[in-house]
Design a protein around this motif. Structure first.
Motif, PDB file in Angstrom:
ATOM      1  N   GLY A  28     -34.305   2.597  13.107  1.00  0.00           N
ATOM      2  CA  GLY A  28     -33.107   1.953  12.595  1.00  0.00           C
ATOM      3  C   GLY A  28     -33.225   1.189  11.305  1.00  0.00           C
ATOM      4  O   GLY A  28     -32.222   0.707  10.783  1.00  0.00           O
ATOM      5  N   PHE A  29     -34.414   1.078  10.747  1.00  0.00           N
ATOM      6  CA  PHE A  29     -34.604   0.174   9.622  1.00  0.00           C
ATOM      7  C   PHE A  29     -33.810   0.567   8.378  1.00  0.00           C
ATOM      8  O   PHE A  29     -33.095  -0.250   7.805  1.00  0.00           O
ATOM      9  CB  PHE A  29     -36.089   0.024   9.271  1.00  0.00           C
ATOM     10  CG  PHE A  29     -36.324  -1.000   8.201  1.00  0.00           C
ATOM     11  CD1 PHE A  29     -36.259  -2.342   8.497  1.00  0.00           C
ATOM     12  CD2 PHE A  29     -36.581  -0.626   6.897  1.00  0.00           C
ATOM     13  CE1 PHE A  29     -36.452  -3.307   7.518  1.00  0.00           C
ATOM     14  CE2 PHE A  29     -36.779  -1.566   5.905  1.00  0.00           C
ATOM     15  CZ  PHE A  29     -36.710  -2.907   6.222  1.00  0.00           C
ATOM     16  N   VAL A  30     -33.925   1.796   7.921  1.00  0.00           N
ATOM     17  CA  VAL A  30     -33.298   2.182   6.650  1.00  0.00           C
ATOM     18  C   VAL A  30     -31.772   2.065   6.735  1.00  0.00           C
ATOM     19  O   VAL A  30     -31.132   1.557   5.811  1.00  0.00           O
ATOM     20  CB  VAL A  30     -33.742   3.587   6.201  1.00  0.00           C
ATOM     21  CG1 VAL A  30     -32.932   4.066   5.008  1.00  0.00           C
ATOM     22  CG2 VAL A  30     -35.228   3.582   5.846  1.00  0.00           C
ATOM     23  N   GLY A  31     -31.186   2.503   7.839  1.00  0.00           N
ATOM     24  CA  GLY A  31     -29.740   2.388   7.991  1.00  0.00           C
ATOM     25  C   GLY A  31     -29.278   0.946   7.969  1.00  0.00           C
ATOM     26  O   GLY A  31     -28.291   0.600   7.303  1.00  0.00           O
ATOM     27  N   PHE A  73     -33.328  -7.363  13.849  1.00  0.00           N
ATOM     28  CA  PHE A  73     -32.566  -6.982  12.657  1.00  0.00           C
ATOM     29  C   PHE A  73     -31.863  -5.639  12.845  1.00  0.00           C
ATOM     30  O   PHE A  73     -30.711  -5.476  12.454  1.00  0.00           O
ATOM     31  CB  PHE A  73     -33.527  -6.938  11.462  1.00  0.00           C
ATOM     32  CG  PHE A  73     -32.953  -6.440  10.173  1.00  0.00           C
ATOM     33  CD1 PHE A  73     -31.895  -7.079   9.554  1.00  0.00           C
ATOM     34  CD2 PHE A  73     -33.516  -5.339   9.537  1.00  0.00           C
ATOM     35  CE1 PHE A  73     -31.388  -6.631   8.334  1.00  0.00           C
ATOM     36  CE2 PHE A  73     -33.021  -4.886   8.319  1.00  0.00           C
ATOM     37  CZ  PHE A  73     -31.952  -5.532   7.723  1.00  0.00           C
ATOM     38  N   VAL A  74     -32.533  -4.662  13.447  1.00  0.00           N
ATOM     39  CA  VAL A  74     -31.939  -3.327  13.565  1.00  0.00           C
ATOM     40  C   VAL A  74     -30.966  -3.206  14.732  1.00  0.00           C
ATOM     41  O   VAL A  74     -30.216  -2.230  14.795  1.00  0.00           O
ATOM     42  CB  VAL A  74     -32.997  -2.199  13.635  1.00  0.00           C
ATOM     43  CG1 VAL A  74     -33.874  -2.210  12.400  1.00  0.00           C
ATOM     44  CG2 VAL A  74     -33.817  -2.263  14.893  1.00  0.00           C
ATOM     45  N   LEU A  75     -30.941  -4.184  15.642  1.00  0.00           N
ATOM     46  CA  LEU A  75     -29.975  -4.147  16.738  1.00  0.00           C
ATOM     47  C   LEU A  75     -28.586  -4.476  16.205  1.00  0.00           C
ATOM     48  O   LEU A  75     -28.392  -5.522  15.595  1.00  0.00           O
ATOM     49  CB  LEU A  75     -30.339  -5.176  17.812  1.00  0.00           C
ATOM     50  CG  LEU A  75     -31.527  -4.861  18.699  1.00  0.00           C
ATOM     51  CD1 LEU A  75     -31.832  -6.046  19.608  1.00  0.00           C
ATOM     52  CD2 LEU A  75     -31.270  -3.618  19.517  1.00  0.00           C
ATOM     53  N   PRO A  76     -27.598  -3.623  16.434  1.00  0.00           N
ATOM     54  CA  PRO A  76     -26.260  -3.900  15.900  1.00  0.00           C
ATOM     55  C   PRO A  76     -25.545  -5.029  16.645  1.00  0.00           C
ATOM     56  O   PRO A  76     -24.684  -5.690  16.083  1.00  0.00           O
ATOM     57  CB  PRO A  76     -25.525  -2.573  16.078  1.00  0.00           C
ATOM     58  CG  PRO A  76     -26.258  -1.877  17.159  1.00  0.00           C
ATOM     59  CD  PRO A  76     -27.689  -2.340  17.077  1.00  0.00           C
ATOM     60  N   PHE A  77     -25.898  -5.251  17.891  1.00  0.00           N
ATOM     61  CA  PHE A  77     -25.250  -6.297  18.685  1.00  0.00           C
ATOM     62  C   PHE A  77     -26.296  -7.325  19.061  1.00  0.00           C
ATOM     63  O   PHE A  77     -27.164  -7.062  19.881  1.00  0.00           O
ATOM     64  CB  PHE A  77     -24.600  -5.713  19.941  1.00  0.00           C
ATOM     65  CG  PHE A  77     -23.509  -4.757  19.625  1.00  0.00           C
ATOM     66  CD1 PHE A  77     -22.266  -5.223  19.227  1.00  0.00           C
ATOM     67  CD2 PHE A  77     -23.719  -3.396  19.679  1.00  0.00           C
ATOM     68  CE1 PHE A  77     -21.246  -4.335  18.903  1.00  0.00           C
ATOM     69  CE2 PHE A  77     -22.713  -2.498  19.359  1.00  0.00           C
ATOM     70  CZ  PHE A  77     -21.474  -2.967  18.976  1.00  0.00           C
TER      71      PHE A  77
END
Length: 130
Positions: A28-31, A73-77
């Motif tokens: 998920g990092f780049v996104g 950081f990469v978790l959206p919630f």
């Protein structure tokens, strides 16, 4: 962000937890980087932290702290969902800054070189540092 919550998030975890977090961060990092670029003013440090966390020469405890912060950081919630305009990345920035500050001595010049290349390749912008 509450100091205690930041401390809970930044626990380095055991080897299994670090592998799990590393897989999540790699996916998920780049996104997330692209979505957060305008909201986190020290993005070059964040990307250098990413490269430091993936470097096998980084001490295990430091890797664990960075992976925990980057996984958050990469978790959206999370504490403040990232999709909330203007404030969504505020908690992420606090966690990332705490992790960066804790392990700053392990982030080497080559991590910053990789960070600059990553930013140029993925977002085409000049990196900003603290």
């Amino acid at each position: 962000m509450r100091e205690g919550l930041t401390g809970e998030i930044l626990l380095p975890g055991d080897e299994h937890e670090q592998r799990r977090q590393e897989a999540r961060v790699r996916r998920g990092f780049v996104g997330t980087l692209k979505r957060a670029l305008r909201h986190i003013p020290f993005m070059e440090d964040v990307v250098a932290s990413y490269h430091c966390a993936l470097d096998p020469r980084t001490p295990t405890a430091s890797r664990g702290i960075l992976l925990a912060a980057l996984a958050y950081f990469v978790l959206p919630f999370d504490a403040i969902p990232d999709f909330l305009a203007g404030i969504g990345f505020a908690d992420d920035a606090a966690v990332l800054m705490a992790a960066f500050t804790a392990v700053r001595s392990n982030i080497r010049p080559e991590h910053y070189e990789k960070a600059r290349r990553t930013l140029e390749e993925n977002v085409g912008e000049e990196p900003r540092a603290v």
